[in-house]
Design a protein around this motif. Structure first.
Motif, short mmCIF file in Angstrom:
data_model
loop_
_atom_site.label_atom_id
_atom_site.label_comp_id
_atom_site.label_asym_id
_atom_site.label_seq_id
_atom_site.Cartn_x
_atom_site.Cartn_y
_atom_site.Cartn_z
N VAL A 2 0.86 -1.18 0.00
CA VAL A 2 0.00 0.00 0.00
C VAL A 2 0.90 1.23 0.00
N GLN A 3 0.59 2.17 -0.86
CA GLN A 3 1.31 3.43 -0.88
C GLN A 3 0.39 4.53 -0.34
N LEU A 4 0.95 5.37 0.51
CA LEU A 4 0.22 6.48 1.11
C LEU A 4 0.96 7.77 0.78
N VAL A 5 0.24 8.73 0.22
CA VAL A 5 0.84 10.01 -0.13
C VAL A 5 0.07 11.13 0.55
N GLU A 6 0.77 11.87 1.40
CA GLU A 6 0.15 12.98 2.12
C GLU A 6 0.37 14.29 1.37
N SER A 7 -0.51 15.24 1.63
CA SER A 7 -0.35 16.59 1.10
C SER A 7 -1.12 17.54 1.99
N GLY A 8 -0.83 18.84 1.84
CA GLY A 8 -1.60 19.85 2.55
C GLY A 8 -0.89 20.52 3.71
N GLY A 9 0.31 20.06 4.05
CA GLY A 9 1.03 20.71 5.13
C GLY A 9 1.54 22.08 4.71
N GLY A 10 2.07 22.81 5.69
CA GLY A 10 2.62 24.12 5.39
C GLY A 10 2.76 24.96 6.64
N VAL A 23 -3.82 10.00 0.21
CA VAL A 23 -4.36 9.11 -0.81
C VAL A 23 -3.70 7.75 -0.70
N ALA A 24 -4.52 6.72 -0.62
CA ALA A 24 -4.03 5.35 -0.56
C ALA A 24 -4.13 4.71 -1.95
N SER A 25 -3.09 4.00 -2.35
CA SER A 25 -3.10 3.31 -3.63
C SER A 25 -2.38 1.97 -3.49
N GLY A 26 -2.48 1.18 -4.55
CA GLY A 26 -1.85 -0.14 -4.52
C GLY A 26 -2.83 -1.20 -4.09
N ASP A 27 -2.38 -2.14 -3.28
CA ASP A 27 -3.20 -3.27 -2.85
C ASP A 27 -3.97 -2.89 -1.59
N ASP A 72 -13.10 9.82 2.03
CA ASP A 72 -13.82 9.76 0.76
C ASP A 72 -13.46 8.41 0.16
N ASN A 73 -14.36 7.44 0.34
CA ASN A 73 -14.06 6.08 -0.11
C ASN A 73 -13.87 5.99 -1.62
N ALA A 74 -14.61 6.79 -2.36
CA ALA A 74 -14.50 6.74 -3.82
C ALA A 74 -13.12 7.14 -4.30
N LYS A 75 -12.44 7.98 -3.51
CA LYS A 75 -11.12 8.48 -3.89
C LYS A 75 -10.01 7.86 -3.06
N ASN A 76 -10.38 6.88 -2.20
CA ASN A 76 -9.39 6.23 -1.33
C ASN A 76 -8.56 7.25 -0.56
N GLY A 110 2.94 6.85 5.35
CA GLY A 110 3.31 7.80 4.32
C GLY A 110 4.65 8.43 4.65
N GLN A 111 5.09 9.35 3.79
CA GLN A 111 6.41 9.95 3.95
C GLN A 111 6.38 11.12 4.93
N GLY A 112 5.20 11.60 5.27
CA GLY A 112 5.07 12.69 6.22
C GLY A 112 4.95 14.04 5.54
N THR A 113 4.24 14.94 6.20
CA THR A 113 4.11 16.31 5.71
C THR A 113 4.28 17.25 6.91
N GLN A 114 5.07 18.30 6.71
CA GLN A 114 5.40 19.22 7.79
C GLN A 114 4.27 20.23 8.01
#
Length: 119
Positions: A2-10, A23-27, A72-76, A110-114
């Motif tokens: 499973v790959q997890l990608v975070e966004s929105g930090g700042g 966002v979760a992707s993969g298996d 949002d299940n439709a967008k994982n 995920g890789q983390g977001t600051q």
């Protein structure tokens, strides 16, 4: 996997708001729980909020009433709406997923977001 990608930090001023996305992707079949953790340098990673596949939520006492987790299940995708931010909320925020497959539990990060709260 499973790959997890975070966004929105700042960077945000005290009292401000941010919305994190993961966002979760993969298996992804079998993911039963997703959540947000945070970690400051030299400290243990701590749970901020989590949400189950049945939409049950859990929050750290320090963020109750200020943060809200949703999905949002439709967008994982899961979100963390953070309001009334304080300087002590400054941390790296990590997305987490727990997957059950054939009796085995697998934990993904995920890789983390600051997130920095400062004037």
């Amino acid at each position: 996997q499973v790959q997890l990608v975070e966004s929105g930090g700042g960077l945000v001023q005290p009292g401000g708001s941010l919305r994190l996305s993961c966002v979760a992707s993969g298996d992804i079949f079998g993911i039963m729980l997703m959540g947000w953790y945070r970690q400051a340098p030299g400290k243990q990673r701590e749970l901020v909020a989590s949400i189950t596949s049945g939409d049950s939520t859990r929050y750290a006492d320090s963020v109750k009433g200020r943060f809200s987790i949703s999905r949002d299940n439709a967008k994982n995708t899961i979100f963390l709406q953070m309001n009334s931010l304080r300087p002590e909320d400054t941390d790296v925020y990590y997305c987490n997923a727990l997957r059950r497959r054939d009796g085995t539990l697998d934990n993904y990060w995920g890789q983390g977001t600051q997130v920095t709260v400062s004037s």
